[in-house]
Design an enzyme around this catalytic site. Structure first.
Site, mmCIF file in Angstrom:
data_model
loop_
_atom_site.group_PDB
_atom_site.id
_atom_site.type_symbol
_atom_site.label_atom_id
_atom_site.label_comp_id
_atom_site.label_asym_id
_atom_site.label_seq_id
_atom_site.Cartn_x
_atom_site.Cartn_y
_atom_site.Cartn_z
ATOM 1 N N SER A 196 0.865 -2.924 -4.578
ATOM 2 C CA SER A 196 0.815 -1.966 -3.973
ATOM 3 C C SER A 196 2.173 -1.242 -4.750
ATOM 4 O O SER A 196 2.769 -1.814 -5.069
ATOM 5 C CB SER A 196 1.026 -2.440 -2.607
ATOM 6 O OG SER A 196 1.965 -2.395 -1.900
ATOM 7 N N CYS A 320 5.075 -9.108 6.990
ATOM 8 C CA CYS A 320 4.036 -9.294 8.059
ATOM 9 C C CYS A 320 3.896 -10.989 8.668
ATOM 10 O O CYS A 320 2.674 -10.380 9.433
ATOM 11 C CB CYS A 320 3.186 -9.422 7.210
ATOM 12 S SG CYS A 320 3.050 -8.251 5.825
HETATM 13 N N1 PMP Z 1 0.935 -9.911 -0.760
HETATM 14 C C1 PMP Z 1 1.933 -10.058 -0.540
HETATM 15 C C2 PMP Z 1 1.774 -11.464 -1.669
HETATM 16 C C3 PMP Z 1 2.772 -9.168 0.256
HETATM 17 O O1 PMP Z 1 4.297 -9.182 -0.061
HETATM 18 C C4 PMP Z 1 2.093 -8.002 1.037
HETATM 19 C C5 PMP Z 1 3.653 -7.419 1.756
HETATM 20 N N2 PMP Z 1 4.643 -8.315 2.509
HETATM 21 C C6 PMP Z 1 0.864 -8.338 1.306
HETATM 22 C C7 PMP Z 1 0.317 -8.571 -0.024
HETATM 23 C C8 PMP Z 1 0.590 -6.686 1.512
HETATM 24 O O2 PMP Z 1 1.125 -5.382 0.378
HETATM 25 P P1 PMP Z 1 1.024 -3.844 2.078
HETATM 26 O O3 PMP Z 1 2.011 -4.156 2.775
HETATM 27 O O4 PMP Z 1 1.434 -3.057 0.745
HETATM 28 O O5 PMP Z 1 -0.236 -4.067 2.858
#
Ligand code: PMP
Length: 371
Positions: A196, A320
């Site tokens: 990302s 998240c």
């Molecule tokens: N995987 C990991 C290990 C992350 O740290 C994150 C972001 N917190 C994500 C996936 C999700 O990424 P995005 O915000 O680009 O959807």
């Protein structure tokens, strides 16, 4: 303001902003159009893709652009599970995965897939003997992230890859969102790689799934002809270009940045060790960019609020899952509820200064003394 939450997201770099502005002046056509402007726009994506494959050393991987790592993880897990369900229904993951992996696997379990969570050793690394004991002829997919987002622990992908080699039907996915631009490795060990841009000073809303060229994936987003047959929609040309810039920049300065960040991490750890009741949850296998600690008996959200009121920004769990009362990842490592409920993630950047760390330590000391 002192921002110490770079693993949640990073500010967009001046270089990414400037190259984005230039890009818009030069190109706006739809790369799915078959006129000259469209063909030129498509060529731009091809060039960026070649650069990404080159910088990451993944020439045998196709690059499908997504809206971010959440979508990449969905595409990888659902895409392989549905594509290969005639070969088996068993999937293995680790207890340290991001919420977007956990929830996608929960969904797949409701669709009839069997999900096993491999154990980890006392350092939080995948227990290879346990992994061996879980493998069966029905196992079609393994998803283990390279760097965990809360503790920063780096997994031994080589050992995992070697362990699954005897099972040619297994596809190996690794969420490398927290590893890209931080850890150098032969990324090609993984058949599928999620990443990302907003974790590496790029824009939010763009990411990628790199997937080995020799197998198909059932699409999550169906659509007409596009850059990738596995993901419909008009490719976001400027965002793709900006992702390429962010990735290149991340590797150009990786060694210097890591050196500075390691010094900051050591300095912070030294300060934290002086505070009574402070326990460091990250360990020798963690990337220097992440330092997770617990001020035991202080609920993480209370300490986070206090720091935030003083203009210092850190995380409790990953952004998240910040609505959760405890860190399931810290609990999986320590089996200590107090530590899991009080865990704070500080994430560092090459932009971080020693003065900022001093301020954090001062605030933590004041907090501790006032209790
Ligand atoms: N995987 C990991 C290990 C992350 O740290 C994150 C972001 N917190 C994500 C996936 C999700 O990424 P995005 O915000 O680009 O959807």
């Amino acid at each position: 303001m002192i921002y110490l939450d770079y693993s949640a997201t990073t500010p967009v770099s001046d270089h990414v902003i400037a190259s984005d502005r230039d890009f818009h002046k030069q190109s706006f056509a739809n790369p799915n159009s078959i006129h000259r402007l469209g063909i030129e726009a498509l060529k731009g994506i091809e060039e960026t893709t070649l650069e990404i494959q080159e910088v990451l050393g993944c020439k045998n991987h196709e690059v499908t652009y997504t809206s971010g790592a959440t979508e990449s993880n969905n595409m990888a897990l659902k895409g392989i599970a549905f594509q290969n369900k005639s070969l088996g229904n068993h999937i293995i993951t680790s207890p340290f995965e991001h919420g977007s992996i956990v929830t996608t696997l929960n969904y797949l379990s409701k669709q009839g897939f069997e999900i096993d969570v491999v154990g980890v050793d006392e350092d939080g690394r995948v227990d290879i003997e346990d992994l061996k004991s879980l493998l069966t002829d029905q196992t079609i997919l393994i998803s283990i992230g390279l760097v965990n987002s809360e503790l920063g622990i780096v997994q031994d992908l080589e050992a995992i890859k070697k362990t699954i080699e005897a099972y040619p039907q297994i596809i190996f996915h690794s969420d490398m969102t927290q590893a890209i631009g931080k850890v150098k490795l032969n990324y090609e060990l993984a058949d599928l790689i999620s990443l990302s841009a907003h974790k590496i000073y790029g824009f939010k809303g763009i990411g990628a799934l790199l997937h080995r060229k020799d197998f198909p994936i059932t699409p999550v987003i169906h659509g007409g002809k596009s850059w990738s047959v596995f993901r419909g929609g008009t490719p976001p040309t400027s965002l793709i270009h900006s992702l390429g810039v962010a990735i290149k920049d991340a590797y150009e300065n990786l060694d210097d940045h890591c050196k500075h960040i390691k010094e900051l991490n050591d300095y912070l750890a030294k300060g934290l060790r002086k505070i009574n009741g402070c326990m460091i949850n990250s360990n020798a296998y963690s990337v220097p960019h992440i330092l997770n600690f617990s001020l035991v008996k202080t609920k993480a959200n209370i300490l986070q609020d206090y720091l935030s009121e003083n203009d210092v920004f850190v995380s409790t769990t990953s952004a998240c899952s910040s609505d959760q009362p405890m860190s399931r990842v810290v609990y999986a490592l320590t089996e200590d509820m107090d530590r899991a409920q009080s865990s704070i993630r500080v994430s560092l950047s090459h932009l971080t200064s020693f003065k900022e760390i001093d301020r954090l330590i001062d605030l933590l000391e004041d907090y501790h003394e006032s209790r």
